[in-house]
Design an enzyme around this catalytic site. Sequence first.
Site, PDB file in Angstrom:
ATOM      1  N   HIS A  48      35.693  55.448  29.611  1.00 61.41           N
ATOM      2  CA  HIS A  48      36.621  56.848  29.533  1.00 61.41           C
ATOM      3  C   HIS A  48      35.545  57.942  28.875  1.00 61.41           C
ATOM      4  O   HIS A  48      34.801  57.530  28.432  1.00 61.41           O
ATOM      5  CB  HIS A  48      37.329  57.085  28.573  1.00 61.41           C
ATOM      6  CG  HIS A  48      38.256  58.284  28.087  1.00 61.41           C
ATOM      7  ND1 HIS A  48      37.861  59.072  26.513  1.00 61.41           N
ATOM      8  CD2 HIS A  48      39.016  59.988  28.879  1.00 61.41           C
ATOM      9  CE1 HIS A  48      38.084  60.389  26.528  1.00 61.41           C
ATOM     10  NE2 HIS A  48      39.018  60.567  27.382  1.00 61.41           N
ATOM     11  N   HIS A  90      33.357  67.498  30.214  1.00 60.82           N
ATOM     12  CA  HIS A  90      35.008  67.157  30.084  1.00 60.82           C
ATOM     13  C   HIS A  90      35.848  68.559  29.682  1.00 60.82           C
ATOM     14  O   HIS A  90      37.085  68.794  29.573  1.00 60.82           O
ATOM     15  CB  HIS A  90      35.101  65.853  28.694  1.00 60.82           C
ATOM     16  CG  HIS A  90      36.374  65.872  28.353  1.00 60.82           C
ATOM     17  ND1 HIS A  90      37.070  67.289  26.948  1.00 60.82           N
ATOM     18  CD2 HIS A  90      37.431  65.304  28.658  1.00 60.82           C
ATOM     19  CE1 HIS A  90      38.706  66.436  26.658  1.00 60.82           C
ATOM     20  NE2 HIS A  90      38.257  65.363  27.752  1.00 60.82           N
TER      21      HIS A  90
END
Length: 370
Positions: free
Chosen positions: A64, A106
Amino acid sequence: MNTWSSATVQYKKLVFSNSVKGKTIQKSLLPALLLVCSSIFTSSAPLANTDEANATKPFTVIAHRGASGYLPEHTLEAATLAFSLRPDFIEQDVVITKDDIPVVLHDIHLETVTDVEDVFPARHRADGRYYARDFTLAELRALRVHERTGGNGTPVFKDRYQGKHANFKIATLTEHFELISELNRQFKAAVGVYPEVKSPAFHRDEGVDASKIVIDTLNAFGFGGENSNSYIQCFDFKEVKRIRDTLGYKGKVVMLIGENSWGESDTDFDWVRSEEGMNEVASYADGIGPWLGHLLNNKAMAQGKIEAAKWLEFAHKNGLTIHPYTYRKDALPDGMTSEQVLDMLDKVVNADGVFTDHLVPVLSWRSTKK
Protein backbone atom coordinates in the site's frame (compact mmCIF):
# COMPACT_ATOMS: atom_id res chain seq x y z
CA MET A 1 -21.51 -0.09 21.91
CA ASN A 2 -21.29 -3.83 21.44
CA THR A 3 -21.69 -4.24 17.69
CA TRP A 4 -19.49 -3.52 14.71
CA SER A 5 -22.23 -1.21 13.44
CA SER A 6 -22.11 1.06 16.47
CA ALA A 7 -18.35 0.76 16.61
CA THR A 8 -17.86 1.64 12.96
CA VAL A 9 -18.82 5.30 13.40
CA GLN A 10 -16.27 5.83 16.15
CA TYR A 11 -13.70 3.62 14.43
CA LYS A 12 -13.92 5.78 11.34
CA LYS A 13 -13.50 8.92 13.44
CA LEU A 14 -10.62 7.62 15.52
CA VAL A 15 -8.78 5.33 13.14
CA PHE A 16 -9.85 6.40 9.66
CA SER A 17 -10.58 10.07 10.32
CA ASN A 18 -10.86 12.10 7.09
CA SER A 19 -9.64 8.98 5.39
CA VAL A 20 -9.73 7.28 2.07
CA LYS A 21 -7.85 4.03 2.54
CA GLY A 22 -6.70 5.41 5.88
CA LYS A 23 -5.40 8.70 4.50
CA THR A 24 -5.02 10.46 7.86
CA ILE A 25 -5.37 7.74 10.43
CA GLN A 26 -5.39 8.88 14.04
CA LYS A 27 -3.38 7.11 16.74
CA SER A 28 -6.47 6.59 18.89
CA LEU A 29 -8.16 3.22 18.72
CA LEU A 30 -11.75 2.39 19.47
CA PRO A 31 -12.21 0.93 22.97
CA ALA A 32 -15.62 -0.58 22.29
CA LEU A 33 -14.53 -2.29 19.09
CA LEU A 34 -11.35 -3.48 20.71
CA LEU A 35 -13.21 -4.95 23.67
CA VAL A 36 -15.59 -6.83 21.41
CA CYS A 37 -12.84 -8.16 19.16
CA SER A 38 -10.63 -9.09 22.09
CA SER A 39 -13.36 -11.01 23.89
CA ILE A 40 -14.41 -12.82 20.74
CA PHE A 41 -10.93 -13.92 19.74
CA THR A 42 -10.08 -15.09 23.24
CA SER A 43 -13.33 -17.04 23.58
CA SER A 44 -14.50 -20.21 21.92
CA ALA A 45 -16.83 -18.33 19.56
CA PRO A 46 -16.74 -19.96 16.13
CA LEU A 47 -15.18 -18.38 13.09
CA ALA A 48 -17.80 -18.46 10.34
CA ASN A 49 -17.16 -19.35 6.71
CA THR A 50 -14.06 -21.43 7.41
CA ASP A 51 -13.23 -24.31 5.09
CA GLU A 52 -10.28 -26.38 3.98
CA ALA A 53 -10.00 -24.47 0.73
CA ASN A 54 -8.73 -21.43 2.65
CA ALA A 55 -5.60 -23.35 3.57
CA THR A 56 -4.37 -23.51 -0.01
CA LYS A 57 -5.99 -20.61 -1.85
CA PRO A 58 -3.64 -17.77 -2.84
CA PHE A 59 -3.64 -14.67 -0.65
CA THR A 60 -2.49 -11.59 -2.54
CA VAL A 61 -0.29 -9.08 -0.73
CA ILE A 62 -0.40 -5.51 -2.04
CA ALA A 63 2.19 -2.97 -0.92
CA HIS A 64 0.00 0.00 0.00
CA ARG A 65 1.71 3.15 -1.32
CA GLY A 66 4.90 1.12 -1.46
CA ALA A 67 6.52 0.10 1.82
CA SER A 68 4.75 3.05 3.44
CA GLY A 69 5.00 1.66 6.96
CA TYR A 70 8.78 2.07 6.80
CA LEU A 71 9.50 4.98 4.43
CA PRO A 72 7.51 8.04 3.28
CA GLU A 73 4.62 6.88 1.13
CA HIS A 74 4.75 6.68 -2.66
CA THR A 75 8.42 7.64 -2.93
CA LEU A 76 10.70 5.65 -5.21
CA GLU A 77 12.58 4.60 -2.09
CA ALA A 78 9.38 3.15 -0.60
CA ALA A 79 8.66 1.34 -3.86
CA THR A 80 12.20 -0.07 -3.97
CA LEU A 81 11.99 -1.35 -0.40
CA ALA A 82 8.58 -2.85 -1.15
CA PHE A 83 9.99 -4.67 -4.18
CA SER A 84 12.82 -6.11 -2.11
CA LEU A 85 10.25 -7.75 0.16
CA ARG A 86 8.46 -9.32 -2.83
CA PRO A 87 4.77 -8.49 -2.51
CA ASP A 88 2.50 -9.52 -5.35
CA PHE A 89 1.72 -5.91 -6.27
CA ILE A 90 2.88 -2.38 -5.47
CA GLU A 91 0.21 0.32 -5.41
CA GLN A 92 0.45 3.74 -7.06
CA ASP A 93 -2.15 6.47 -6.48
CA VAL A 94 -2.12 8.82 -9.46
CA VAL A 95 -2.86 12.53 -9.84
CA ILE A 96 -2.09 14.80 -12.78
CA THR A 97 0.15 17.88 -12.77
CA LYS A 98 -0.43 21.26 -14.39
CA ASP A 99 1.59 20.05 -17.39
CA ASP A 100 -0.48 16.85 -17.64
CA ILE A 101 2.11 14.47 -16.19
CA PRO A 102 0.90 11.63 -13.95
CA VAL A 103 2.61 11.67 -10.56
CA VAL A 104 2.27 9.23 -7.69
CA LEU A 105 0.52 10.87 -4.74
CA HIS A 106 -2.29 9.61 -2.55
CA ASP A 107 -4.17 12.91 -2.64
CA ILE A 108 -4.95 15.67 -5.07
CA HIS A 109 -3.58 17.93 -2.29
CA LEU A 110 0.05 18.38 -1.30
CA GLU A 111 0.28 19.81 2.21
CA THR A 112 -0.15 16.56 4.16
CA VAL A 113 2.95 14.89 2.66
CA THR A 114 5.20 17.73 1.42
CA ASP A 115 6.66 21.07 2.49
CA VAL A 116 4.64 22.97 -0.13
CA GLU A 117 3.53 25.61 2.40
CA ASP A 118 7.16 26.58 2.94
CA VAL A 119 8.26 26.50 -0.69
CA PHE A 120 5.16 28.00 -2.32
CA PRO A 121 3.24 29.67 0.53
CA ALA A 122 0.92 31.69 -1.71
CA ARG A 123 -0.03 28.91 -4.14
CA HIS A 124 -3.08 27.57 -2.31
CA ARG A 125 -6.63 27.87 -3.60
CA ALA A 126 -9.46 29.70 -1.86
CA ASP A 127 -10.09 26.69 0.38
CA GLY A 128 -6.55 26.93 1.72
CA ARG A 129 -5.47 23.65 0.10
CA TYR A 130 -2.51 23.17 -2.23
CA TYR A 131 -3.50 21.18 -5.32
CA ALA A 132 -1.00 19.12 -7.29
CA ARG A 133 -2.89 20.13 -10.43
CA ASP A 134 -1.76 23.74 -9.93
CA PHE A 135 1.95 22.86 -10.11
CA THR A 136 4.19 21.73 -12.95
CA LEU A 137 6.35 18.67 -12.48
CA ALA A 138 9.41 20.91 -12.22
CA GLU A 139 7.77 22.80 -9.37
CA LEU A 140 6.76 19.60 -7.61
CA ARG A 141 10.37 18.43 -7.84
CA ALA A 142 11.29 21.39 -5.61
CA LEU A 143 9.27 19.90 -2.75
CA ARG A 144 10.45 17.42 -0.14
CA VAL A 145 8.18 14.50 0.74
CA HIS A 146 7.76 13.74 4.43
CA GLU A 147 5.74 11.34 6.53
CA ARG A 148 2.03 12.06 6.44
CA THR A 149 0.87 14.69 8.90
CA GLY A 150 -2.54 15.64 10.24
CA GLY A 151 -4.22 19.02 10.22
CA ASN A 152 -2.08 20.27 13.10
CA GLY A 153 1.15 19.25 11.37
CA THR A 154 1.97 16.34 13.69
CA PRO A 155 2.81 12.91 12.23
CA VAL A 156 -0.18 10.64 11.74
CA PHE A 157 2.02 7.69 12.77
CA LYS A 158 4.53 8.94 15.34
CA ASP A 159 6.78 5.86 15.25
CA ARG A 160 7.28 5.65 11.50
CA TYR A 161 10.20 7.20 9.61
CA GLN A 162 11.61 10.01 11.75
CA GLY A 163 14.64 11.11 9.70
CA LYS A 164 15.01 14.75 8.72
CA HIS A 165 17.80 14.80 6.14
CA ALA A 166 16.91 12.32 3.38
CA ASN A 167 15.62 14.21 0.34
CA PHE A 168 12.52 12.23 -0.68
CA LYS A 169 10.84 13.51 -3.84
CA ILE A 170 7.56 13.21 -5.72
CA ALA A 171 8.01 10.78 -8.61
CA THR A 172 6.12 10.26 -11.84
CA LEU A 173 4.06 7.19 -12.68
CA THR A 174 6.51 6.52 -15.51
CA GLU A 175 9.41 6.44 -13.04
CA HIS A 176 7.56 4.03 -10.75
CA PHE A 177 6.64 1.68 -13.59
CA GLU A 178 10.17 1.82 -15.02
CA LEU A 179 11.65 1.05 -11.60
CA ILE A 180 9.42 -1.99 -11.05
CA SER A 181 9.90 -3.21 -14.63
CA GLU A 182 13.67 -3.00 -14.40
CA LEU A 183 13.82 -4.67 -11.00
CA ASN A 184 11.56 -7.43 -12.29
CA ARG A 185 13.88 -7.92 -15.27
CA GLN A 186 17.08 -8.00 -13.29
CA PHE A 187 15.81 -10.18 -10.48
CA LYS A 188 13.60 -12.36 -12.71
CA ALA A 189 10.63 -11.40 -10.56
CA ALA A 190 6.99 -10.71 -11.37
CA VAL A 191 5.86 -7.96 -9.02
CA GLY A 192 2.78 -6.28 -10.46
CA VAL A 193 1.41 -2.74 -10.29
CA TYR A 194 -1.90 -1.57 -8.86
CA PRO A 195 -2.58 2.08 -9.82
CA GLU A 196 -5.57 4.04 -8.57
CA VAL A 197 -7.12 6.83 -10.61
CA LYS A 198 -7.62 9.55 -8.00
CA SER A 199 -10.63 11.87 -8.21
CA PRO A 200 -11.38 11.40 -11.92
CA ALA A 201 -14.31 13.85 -11.84
CA PHE A 202 -12.06 16.55 -10.38
CA HIS A 203 -9.51 15.93 -13.11
CA ARG A 204 -12.15 16.07 -15.86
CA ASP A 205 -13.30 19.43 -14.48
CA GLU A 206 -9.67 20.48 -14.77
CA GLY A 207 -9.69 19.45 -18.44
CA VAL A 208 -7.65 16.25 -18.19
CA ASP A 209 -8.55 12.57 -18.58
CA ALA A 210 -6.68 10.92 -15.69
CA SER A 211 -7.91 7.40 -16.52
CA LYS A 212 -6.67 7.55 -20.10
CA ILE A 213 -3.28 8.78 -18.95
CA VAL A 214 -2.99 5.92 -16.44
CA ILE A 215 -4.08 3.33 -19.01
CA ASP A 216 -1.65 4.70 -21.64
CA THR A 217 1.18 4.46 -19.09
CA LEU A 218 0.21 0.90 -18.14
CA ASN A 219 0.27 -0.08 -21.81
CA ALA A 220 3.60 1.66 -22.42
CA PHE A 221 5.30 -0.56 -19.84
CA GLY A 222 3.53 -3.80 -20.69
CA PHE A 223 1.37 -3.67 -17.59
CA GLY A 224 -1.89 -3.10 -19.49
CA GLY A 225 -4.21 -5.54 -21.17
CA GLU A 226 -6.26 -8.62 -20.45
CA ASN A 227 -3.46 -10.88 -19.20
CA SER A 228 -1.32 -8.21 -17.58
CA ASN A 229 0.15 -8.27 -14.11
CA SER A 230 -1.84 -5.31 -12.87
CA TYR A 231 -5.11 -3.95 -11.55
CA ILE A 232 -6.52 -0.46 -12.05
CA GLN A 233 -8.75 0.80 -9.24
CA CYS A 234 -11.11 3.70 -8.60
CA PHE A 235 -13.69 4.89 -6.03
CA ASP A 236 -15.94 6.28 -8.78
CA PHE A 237 -18.33 3.72 -10.28
CA LYS A 238 -19.12 5.97 -13.23
CA GLU A 239 -15.42 6.02 -14.00
CA VAL A 240 -15.13 2.24 -13.64
CA LYS A 241 -17.85 1.90 -16.28
CA ARG A 242 -16.15 4.54 -18.43
CA ILE A 243 -12.81 2.71 -18.20
CA ARG A 244 -14.53 -0.36 -19.61
CA ASP A 245 -17.00 1.13 -22.08
CA THR A 246 -15.51 4.39 -23.32
CA LEU A 247 -11.81 3.67 -22.96
CA GLY A 248 -12.23 -0.02 -23.84
CA TYR A 249 -9.76 -1.24 -21.22
CA LYS A 250 -9.45 -5.05 -21.11
CA GLY A 251 -7.25 -5.42 -18.03
CA LYS A 252 -8.35 -6.11 -14.47
CA VAL A 253 -10.42 -3.38 -12.83
CA VAL A 254 -11.30 -2.99 -9.14
CA MET A 255 -14.19 -0.98 -7.69
CA LEU A 256 -13.09 0.60 -4.42
CA ILE A 257 -15.74 0.86 -1.71
CA GLY A 258 -15.73 3.53 0.96
CA GLU A 259 -18.21 5.52 3.00
CA ASN A 260 -20.55 8.03 1.38
CA SER A 261 -19.51 10.60 4.00
CA TRP A 262 -15.92 10.61 2.74
CA GLY A 263 -16.96 12.48 -0.39
CA GLU A 264 -14.52 10.57 -2.57
CA SER A 265 -17.03 10.46 -5.44
CA ASP A 266 -20.77 10.71 -6.01
CA THR A 267 -21.04 6.91 -5.98
CA ASP A 268 -23.60 5.55 -3.50
CA PHE A 269 -21.49 2.99 -1.67
CA ASP A 270 -24.50 1.70 0.28
CA TRP A 271 -26.05 0.75 -3.05
CA VAL A 272 -22.78 -0.76 -4.25
CA ARG A 273 -22.91 -3.18 -1.30
CA SER A 274 -26.47 -4.26 -2.14
CA GLU A 275 -27.25 -7.31 -4.27
CA GLU A 276 -28.28 -5.08 -7.16
CA GLY A 277 -25.12 -3.02 -6.76
CA MET A 278 -22.79 -6.01 -6.66
CA ASN A 279 -24.47 -7.47 -9.72
CA GLU A 280 -23.95 -4.19 -11.56
CA VAL A 281 -20.36 -3.81 -10.39
CA ALA A 282 -19.60 -7.34 -11.59
CA SER A 283 -20.66 -6.32 -15.09
CA TYR A 284 -17.69 -3.97 -15.27
CA ALA A 285 -15.15 -4.87 -12.58
CA ASP A 286 -13.09 -7.95 -11.79
CA GLY A 287 -12.91 -7.19 -8.11
CA ILE A 288 -13.70 -4.91 -5.21
CA GLY A 289 -11.58 -3.10 -2.66
CA PRO A 290 -13.73 -2.71 0.48
CA TRP A 291 -12.87 -0.80 3.64
CA LEU A 292 -12.12 -3.01 6.63
CA GLY A 293 -15.00 -1.46 8.55
CA HIS A 294 -17.53 -2.96 6.15
CA LEU A 295 -16.45 -6.58 6.40
CA LEU A 296 -18.10 -8.02 9.51
CA ASN A 297 -21.72 -8.88 10.38
CA ASN A 298 -23.05 -6.43 12.99
CA LYS A 299 -25.74 -8.74 14.37
CA ALA A 300 -23.32 -11.62 14.77
CA MET A 301 -20.92 -9.32 16.62
CA ALA A 302 -23.71 -8.47 19.09
CA GLN A 303 -24.07 -12.21 19.77
CA GLY A 304 -20.37 -12.73 20.39
CA LYS A 305 -19.54 -14.24 17.00
CA ILE A 306 -17.43 -13.10 14.09
CA GLU A 307 -19.06 -13.59 10.71
CA ALA A 308 -18.61 -11.94 7.36
CA ALA A 309 -21.05 -9.16 6.49
CA LYS A 310 -24.01 -10.47 4.52
CA TRP A 311 -23.32 -8.23 1.54
CA LEU A 312 -20.10 -10.10 0.85
CA GLU A 313 -22.22 -13.04 -0.27
CA PHE A 314 -23.21 -10.95 -3.30
CA ALA A 315 -19.55 -10.31 -4.12
CA HIS A 316 -18.63 -13.99 -3.77
CA LYS A 317 -21.64 -15.06 -5.83
CA ASN A 318 -20.45 -12.81 -8.66
CA GLY A 319 -16.92 -14.20 -8.46
CA LEU A 320 -15.43 -10.82 -7.60
CA THR A 321 -11.88 -10.70 -6.26
CA ILE A 322 -11.84 -9.11 -2.78
CA HIS A 323 -8.83 -7.01 -1.73
CA PRO A 324 -9.68 -5.09 1.49
CA TYR A 325 -7.75 -2.07 2.77
CA THR A 326 -5.67 -1.44 4.93
CA TYR A 327 -3.70 -3.68 7.33
CA ARG A 328 -1.32 -1.68 9.54
CA LYS A 329 0.72 -3.21 12.35
CA ASP A 330 0.69 0.17 14.15
CA ALA A 331 -3.12 0.42 14.01
CA LEU A 332 -4.13 -3.02 15.26
CA PRO A 333 -7.07 -3.19 17.68
CA ASP A 334 -5.98 -3.75 21.27
CA GLY A 335 -6.38 -7.39 22.20
CA MET A 336 -5.97 -8.61 18.63
CA THR A 337 -2.72 -9.87 17.26
CA SER A 338 -1.54 -9.38 13.72
CA GLU A 339 -2.25 -13.05 13.06
CA GLN A 340 -5.81 -12.78 14.36
CA VAL A 341 -6.58 -9.83 12.10
CA LEU A 342 -5.17 -11.61 9.07
CA ASP A 343 -6.88 -14.90 9.95
CA MET A 344 -10.17 -13.02 10.11
CA LEU A 345 -9.64 -11.63 6.61
CA ASP A 346 -8.64 -15.04 5.28
CA LYS A 347 -10.98 -17.43 7.09
CA VAL A 348 -14.01 -15.29 7.94
CA VAL A 349 -14.23 -12.76 5.14
CA ASN A 350 -12.69 -15.18 2.61
CA ALA A 351 -10.79 -12.25 1.14
CA ASP A 352 -8.36 -12.85 -1.71
CA GLY A 353 -5.69 -10.59 -0.29
CA VAL A 354 -5.07 -7.31 1.50
CA PHE A 355 -3.51 -3.88 1.08
CA THR A 356 -0.86 -3.32 3.74
CA ASP A 357 1.54 -0.61 4.86
CA HIS A 358 3.57 -3.28 6.66
CA LEU A 359 4.66 -6.05 4.35
CA VAL A 360 6.90 -7.96 6.75
CA PRO A 361 4.23 -9.29 9.15
CA VAL A 362 1.76 -10.03 6.35
CA LEU A 363 4.27 -11.90 4.21
CA SER A 364 5.50 -13.78 7.26
CA TRP A 365 1.92 -14.78 8.18
CA ARG A 366 1.22 -15.85 4.61
CA SER A 367 4.29 -18.07 4.52
CA THR A 368 3.03 -20.06 7.51
CA LYS A 369 -0.75 -19.77 7.24
CA LYS A 370 -2.78 -22.95 7.57
